[in-house]
Design a protein around this motif. Structure first.
Motif, mmCIF file in Angstrom:
data_model
loop_
_atom_site.group_PDB
_atom_site.id
_atom_site.type_symbol
_atom_site.label_atom_id
_atom_site.label_comp_id
_atom_site.label_asym_id
_atom_site.label_seq_id
_atom_site.Cartn_x
_atom_site.Cartn_y
_atom_site.Cartn_z
ATOM 1 N N GLN A 178 0.930 -0.708 0.371
ATOM 2 C CA GLN A 178 -0.250 -0.124 0.062
ATOM 3 C C GLN A 178 0.539 1.484 -0.233
ATOM 4 O O GLN A 178 2.012 1.103 0.365
ATOM 5 N N ARG A 199 -6.749 -3.352 -7.866
ATOM 6 C CA ARG A 199 -6.977 -1.835 -7.510
ATOM 7 C C ARG A 199 -6.727 -0.973 -8.084
ATOM 8 O O ARG A 199 -6.862 -0.272 -8.373
ATOM 9 N N THR A 209 -11.251 -3.800 -4.949
ATOM 10 C CA THR A 209 -10.418 -4.617 -4.268
ATOM 11 C C THR A 209 -10.569 -6.176 -4.142
ATOM 12 O O THR A 209 -11.875 -6.536 -4.850
ATOM 13 N N ASP A 238 -11.572 -7.706 -1.365
ATOM 14 C CA ASP A 238 -13.039 -7.723 -0.872
ATOM 15 C C ASP A 238 -14.353 -7.040 -1.141
ATOM 16 O O ASP A 238 -15.124 -7.516 -0.609
ATOM 17 N N HIS A 250 -0.966 -8.698 2.060
ATOM 18 C CA HIS A 250 -0.480 -7.279 1.983
ATOM 19 C C HIS A 250 -2.199 -6.704 2.724
ATOM 20 O O HIS A 250 -1.855 -5.244 2.335
ATOM 21 N N ASN A 251 -2.897 -7.490 3.246
ATOM 22 C CA ASN A 251 -3.896 -6.842 3.627
ATOM 23 C C ASN A 251 -4.380 -6.979 5.078
ATOM 24 O O ASN A 251 -5.721 -7.541 5.260
ATOM 25 N N ARG A 269 -7.730 -7.598 7.304
ATOM 26 C CA ARG A 269 -8.883 -8.151 6.344
ATOM 27 C C ARG A 269 -9.211 -9.300 5.233
ATOM 28 O O ARG A 269 -9.862 -9.549 4.614
ATOM 29 N N GLU A 270 -7.869 -10.480 6.261
ATOM 30 C CA GLU A 270 -7.793 -11.275 5.152
ATOM 31 C C GLU A 270 -9.541 -12.432 5.554
ATOM 32 O O GLU A 270 -9.454 -12.813 4.309
ATOM 33 N N ILE A 294 -11.714 -10.544 3.135
ATOM 34 C CA ILE A 294 -12.131 -11.030 1.488
ATOM 35 C C ILE A 294 -12.109 -12.336 1.436
ATOM 36 O O ILE A 294 -12.370 -12.716 -0.013
ATOM 37 N N ARG A 308 1.206 -2.362 9.677
ATOM 38 C CA ARG A 308 0.335 -2.256 8.475
ATOM 39 C C ARG A 308 -0.155 -3.513 9.916
ATOM 40 O O ARG A 308 -1.341 -3.628 8.978
ATOM 41 N N ASN A 350 -0.249 -6.389 9.183
ATOM 42 C CA ASN A 350 0.323 -7.730 7.554
ATOM 43 C C ASN A 350 1.129 -8.263 8.407
ATOM 44 O O ASN A 350 1.496 -9.031 9.431
#
Length: 273
Positions: free
Chosen positions: A5, A80, A105, A107, A127-128, A131-132, A135, A183, A185
């Motif tokens: 990001q 994205r 994206t 998700d 890398h998210n 939000r895993e 997603i 972040r 991650n």
């Protein structure tokens, strides 16, 4: 595509694709298919299949998948980043296969739910951070009932090594891992792909791991080097660090005989009832 990001994830890709570039992208896709051929087949990658390639990046896998599904199938490539999709479209056109591209994206792809035979996501979850599960839940909703599959590929970076690298590599890698820690991650997310699929209500039909051993090609310095702009913006490195590490890499690259990269990758497939 696994991206950081805060930076342009396709800054290193040119929209002018000559024949050598087409060949290189196809080679990368062929390697993935050879290693995972049985898993692709188990998931439902076959002529006539309807496939979503989420986080497609420059589309190397999207094109290979489109070649497999043939004229009776369809591949939707979602990313994205508009620049990545432009590369994917150009690559598909030059390769002579149809690939539908769309911005979205992981998700919130915007794709129609319950319509895909296979939903593939490669090197995106790490890398998210945070939000895993959202997603994977979204991907599960895209898969068709009664047999649609979600196909996940991701890493366990705790086992990554670059033998023979200069000391600068270890410095850079430590800053890179700190960036991901900040972040939220999970660079070991590959070790829990099965749990994410199960929590999404899918039946895990395959879960495997392998270790890649390779000699990095000239100029390859790994994801940490590619993320140097993000590291700089985060205040984790300075321009002097970049210049110093660049010089160290140049010196190491003059004699690459001892360089070997070791990386742990995991693949998991979940089937929708």
């Amino acid at each position: 595509m696994a991206t950081d990001q805060g930076r342009n994830p396709v800054a290193d890709y040119s929209l002018t694709l000559d024949d050598s570039e087409i060949a290189r992208y196809r080679l990368m896709a062929d390697i993935a298919e050879r290693r995972e051929h049985e898993l692709w087949t188990a998931a439902g990658v076959a002529p006539g299949a309807r496939i979503a390639d989420v986080g497609c990046g420059p589309g190397a896998l999207s094109v290979r998948l489109a070649d497999i599904v043939g004229p009776d199938g369809v591949v939707w490539a979602v990313d994205r980043d508009a620049d990545a999709l432009a590369v994917a479209s150009a690559l598909a056109e030059r390769s002579g296969v149809p690939v539908h591209t769309d911005t979205g994206t992981a998700d919130a792809t915007g794709l129609a739910e319950a319509t895909f035979d296979v939903v593939m996501l490669r090197h995106v979850l790490a890398h998210n951070g945070g939000r895993e599960q959202a997603i994977v839940d979204h991907l599960a909703a895209l898969a068709r009932p009664d047999g649609g599959a979600v196909y996940l590929v991701d890493i366990d970076a705790s086992g990554f090594r670059l033998r023979g690298a200069p000391a600068a590599y270890d410095e850079l890698d430590a800053r890179y891992r700190e960036l991901h820690r900040r972040r939220g991650n999970d660079l070991t997310v590959g070790t829990r792909l099965d749990e994410l699929l199960t929590a999404a209500g899918l039946e895990v039909i395959a879960y495997e791991g392998h270790i890649d051993v390779m000699t990095p090609p000239p100029g390859m310095r790994g994801p940490a080097w590619a993320a140097r702009d993000a590291l700089l913006a985060e205040g984790l490195i300075t321009p002097d660090d970049i210049a110093r590490w660049d010089e160290a890499f140049k010196q190491a690259e003059q004699n690459r005989s001892g360089l070997r990269f070791f990386g742990n990758t995991y693949v998991a497939i979940g089937r929708r009832a």
